[in-house]
Every structure is written in C-alpha cells, then in structure tokens.
Design a protein around this motif. Structure first.
Motif, PDB file in Angstrom:
ATOM      1  N   ALA A  21       0.824  -1.206   0.000  1.00  0.00           N
ATOM      2  CA  ALA A  21       0.000   0.000   0.000  1.00  0.00           C
ATOM      3  C   ALA A  21       0.857   1.254   0.000  1.00  0.00           C
ATOM      4  CB  ALA A  21      -0.933  -0.013   1.206  1.00  0.00           C
ATOM      5  N   THR A  22       1.943   1.225   0.756  1.00  0.00           N
ATOM      6  CA  THR A  22       2.827   2.385   0.812  1.00  0.00           C
ATOM      7  C   THR A  22       3.432   2.665  -0.557  1.00  0.00           C
ATOM      8  OG1 THR A  22       3.329   1.900   3.130  1.00  0.00           O
ATOM      9  CG2 THR A  22       4.832   3.368   1.971  1.00  0.00           C
ATOM     10  N   ALA A  23       3.704   1.615  -1.318  1.00  0.00           N
ATOM     11  CA  ALA A  23       4.314   1.776  -2.632  1.00  0.00           C
ATOM     12  C   ALA A  23       3.299   2.156  -3.708  1.00  0.00           C
ATOM     13  CB  ALA A  23       5.027   0.486  -3.032  1.00  0.00           C
ATOM     14  N   GLU A  24       2.044   1.702  -3.563  1.00  0.00           N
ATOM     15  CA  GLU A  24       1.096   1.821  -4.667  1.00  0.00           C
ATOM     16  C   GLU A  24      -0.064   2.786  -4.436  1.00  0.00           C
ATOM     17  OE1 GLU A  24      -0.291  -1.996  -5.957  1.00  0.00           O
ATOM     18  OE2 GLU A  24       1.678  -2.952  -5.721  1.00  0.00           O
ATOM     19  N   VAL A  25      -0.328   3.166  -3.194  1.00  0.00           N
ATOM     20  CA  VAL A  25      -1.508   3.972  -2.890  1.00  0.00           C
ATOM     21  C   VAL A  25      -1.077   5.340  -2.363  1.00  0.00           C
ATOM     22  CG1 VAL A  25      -3.651   4.101  -1.568  1.00  0.00           C
ATOM     23  CG2 VAL A  25      -2.804   1.877  -2.350  1.00  0.00           C
ATOM     24  N   ALA A  26      -1.675   6.378  -2.904  1.00  0.00           N
ATOM     25  CA  ALA A  26      -1.374   7.739  -2.450  1.00  0.00           C
ATOM     26  C   ALA A  26      -1.766   7.896  -0.985  1.00  0.00           C
ATOM     27  CB  ALA A  26      -2.128   8.747  -3.305  1.00  0.00           C
ATOM     28  N   THR A 244     -14.610  -2.665   1.895  1.00  0.00           N
ATOM     29  CA  THR A 244     -13.158  -2.525   1.781  1.00  0.00           C
ATOM     30  C   THR A 244     -12.594  -3.527   0.780  1.00  0.00           C
ATOM     31  OG1 THR A 244     -13.061  -1.758   4.071  1.00  0.00           O
ATOM     32  CG2 THR A 244     -11.008  -2.557   3.098  1.00  0.00           C
ATOM     33  N   ASP A 245     -13.068  -4.749   0.860  1.00  0.00           N
ATOM     34  CA  ASP A 245     -12.559  -5.830   0.017  1.00  0.00           C
ATOM     35  C   ASP A 245     -12.878  -5.612  -1.463  1.00  0.00           C
ATOM     36  OD1 ASP A 245     -11.324  -8.401  -0.334  1.00  0.00           O
ATOM     37  OD2 ASP A 245     -13.310  -9.302  -0.508  1.00  0.00           O
ATOM     38  N   PRO A 250      -5.004  -2.281  -3.908  1.00  0.00           N
ATOM     39  CA  PRO A 250      -4.607  -3.086  -2.746  1.00  0.00           C
ATOM     40  C   PRO A 250      -5.561  -2.860  -1.575  1.00  0.00           C
ATOM     41  CG  PRO A 250      -2.723  -1.900  -3.653  1.00  0.00           C
ATOM     42  CD  PRO A 250      -3.939  -1.350  -4.324  1.00  0.00           C
ATOM     43  N   SER A 251      -5.958  -3.930  -0.918  1.00  0.00           N
ATOM     44  CA  SER A 251      -6.820  -3.815   0.254  1.00  0.00           C
ATOM     45  C   SER A 251      -6.574  -5.003   1.163  1.00  0.00           C
ATOM     46  CB  SER A 251      -8.303  -3.747  -0.132  1.00  0.00           C
ATOM     47  OG  SER A 251      -8.728  -4.966  -0.707  1.00  0.00           O
TER      48      SER A 251
END
Length: 298
Positions: A21-26, A244-245, A250-251
């Motif tokens: 998530a850190t790599a792909e989500v703002a 969420t799912d 990514p989730s």
C-alpha cells in the motif's frame, strides 16, 4: 514492529500489505477503519459502554419504582448483564425484539445533558471503572497487538478511523489517549442533538445505529473514500469488510477471532456469519490464541 504479534502468516500478511500500500496507494487514499468493541478493546463479559449505561439505568430505577418493574431497568437494577448481552447477540443474528426494548431505555439515559457534561461523565467513568473479570482498568483493556497495528499504519501514512456500533460520544473522550485517534475520526452510533442557549444537548431521539450496512454509508459520509484496510470481529462488521474488500486496488480485511479463554475469552456468538464469509473470501483471520504473543500491555 508488531512486537505483540506472533511470527507467522497473519503478521506477514499485515506487513506485506502495508509495504504494498505504501508503494502503490497515495497517502490521501490510505484510509483504515476499525470496529472498536471486540476489535480494539475487550467486549466480554459485557460491552464497556454497557457498563456505563447500566449504572445509569440502575440509578434511574432506584429513583423510580415504576421504572424498576420494566426492562431494561429491571435487569440493570439486578445486575443482570446477561440480559443485555443476549439482546445484542440476538441483534447480530437478525432478531431485534430485545434490542428495541433496550434501546428505549438507553436512549433516555443521558438525555438533556450538554455534550460537554456527557464527556465529563465518560471521563469520570473511565477514571475509576475496572473490568469485572480481568481485574484491570478499562483503560488498560485495549488490545496491545491492535494498538501496535494502528501505530504501524499511522507511521506509513494511513489515516485511521474508528467505525463502531458503540456510541460516538462515549468513545471520543478516550480514543485519542488509547489509540491515537482524534475525535473527528470516531464514527459511531449517536443520538440527536439540539442547540439551545449556546450549548449542544443530547436528546432521546436516535440518529444513527452505526452497524451492518450503515457502516460503509457512514464511512463514506465522513471520509469520502473507500477504505483500503478494515478490521472487525462480528457480523455487524460484514458490510464494512465487504466494502473494503471490493475496492479496485490493494486492500486488506482483518477479522479478530476470540479463541483464547486463558488470556481473554473464547466465543463465536454474534460472529458466526462473518467467520464463514472470511473463510469463503480469504479474509485474514487473526486468532488471539495463535497470532497474539501478548493480549494486553502491563
């Protein structure tokens, strides 16, 4: 990092998700939502808020014999917490007959107080009340592994929210000290408020029961975003976990399973449906017995 978690698939799944998530989500879209009762703090043998409310109902019953003859005041006066627990469990299984009786009493318990007066009563309760079987202050009944998880997410640019069926104005006075979650990020059930003479006062009119399908609606209303992480423990969290799912990126959905009678409690009542769904959909299940090296700090 996550020192209270046992090394294994669950901890690895969390760490892996956070890295992805850190790599792909703002950062603005890194929204995490957590149920509270049974997910962030202990909910057995009765909800902490229920203890707060039952004490008030017992006071009212002592002052008015007519009230003492009817539910939920009769159960409160007798200290019959099982009656209250049964009402909530039946609700999670689709039967609201007892919950409706319970709600009528609870909604009137603190009607007429200003929000500031109510907050002071909550703080006074937490300053002295203790868990009836764990023999520790309620303020020490937050789960150490989940608090570490909140901290890990915050350190990686997530914004954490509570999305609970519990009372918004019961959680707000203590959520920041317990979890680092500020009042504006607490979403919960609420009664209506009236503004008079410069003050907001509570009413006996329900506003929201933040449970089931209402949870994703309230989350969207507050955040304007679909969460990418959600944690819960009961059937009342199903729709929040599904929401969420179902996101496009990514989730992660995390379900806390209470299966440790030695250190906490062992029960599935009120979670039967969500446990089946978790297995069917591959949601991550955190076993208290197997995945938590420590349950409570201290």
């Amino acid at each position: 990092m996550l020192d209270s978690w046992t090394e294994g698939p669950t901890k690895s799944a969390i760490v892996g998700f956070v890295a992805r998530a850190t790599a792909e989500v703002a950062p603005a879209d890194r929204v995490a939502v957590f149920d509270n009762d049974g997910t962030l703090w202990c909910e057995k043998p009765a909800y902490i808020q229920l203890d707060f409310l039952v004490r008030r109902l017992a006071e009212q019953a002592a002052a008015d014999p007519a009230l003492a003859a009817q539910q939920p005041y009769r159960a409160a006066a007798a200290g019959d917490l099982a009656w209250f627990g049964d009402a909530v469990t039946k609700h999670y299984n689709g039967d609201d007959s007892m919950l409706e009786v319970l709600a009528r009493g609870l909604l009137c318990a603190y009607a007429g107080l200003t929000v500031d007066e109510h907050a002071e009563r909550v703080k006074a309760f937490f300053a002295g009340a203790r868990h009836p079987t764990l023999n520790r202050p309620y303020t020490a009944c937050g789960y150490a592994p989940m608090i570490e998880l909140l901290e890990l997410l915050a350190d990686n640019g997530f914004t954490n929210y509570i999305a609970s069926g519990g009372g918004r104005d019961f959680m707000r006075p203590v959520a920041e000290a317990l979890y680092g979650i500020t009042p504006e990020r607490v979403i919960g059930s609420s009664v209506g408020l009236n503004f008079t003479d410069g003050h907001l006062r509570t009413t006996s009119t329900p506003e929201f029961l933040d449970d089931g399908p209402v949870k994703p609606v309230r989350i969207w209303g507050r955040t304007g975003r679909r969460p990418i992480f959600a944690a819960g423990n009961s059937n009342g969290d199903i729709e929040m976990l599904q929401y969420t799912d179902a996101g496009p990126g990514p989730s992660m959905t995390l379900l806390v399973r209470h299966d440790d009678p030695a250190r906490e409690f062992d029960y599935t009542a009120g979670a039967e449906k969500v446990l089946v769904l978790a297995e069917q959909r591959g949601w991550t299940v955190a076993s208290i017995r197997s995945d938590w090296a420590t349950v409570f700090d201290g």
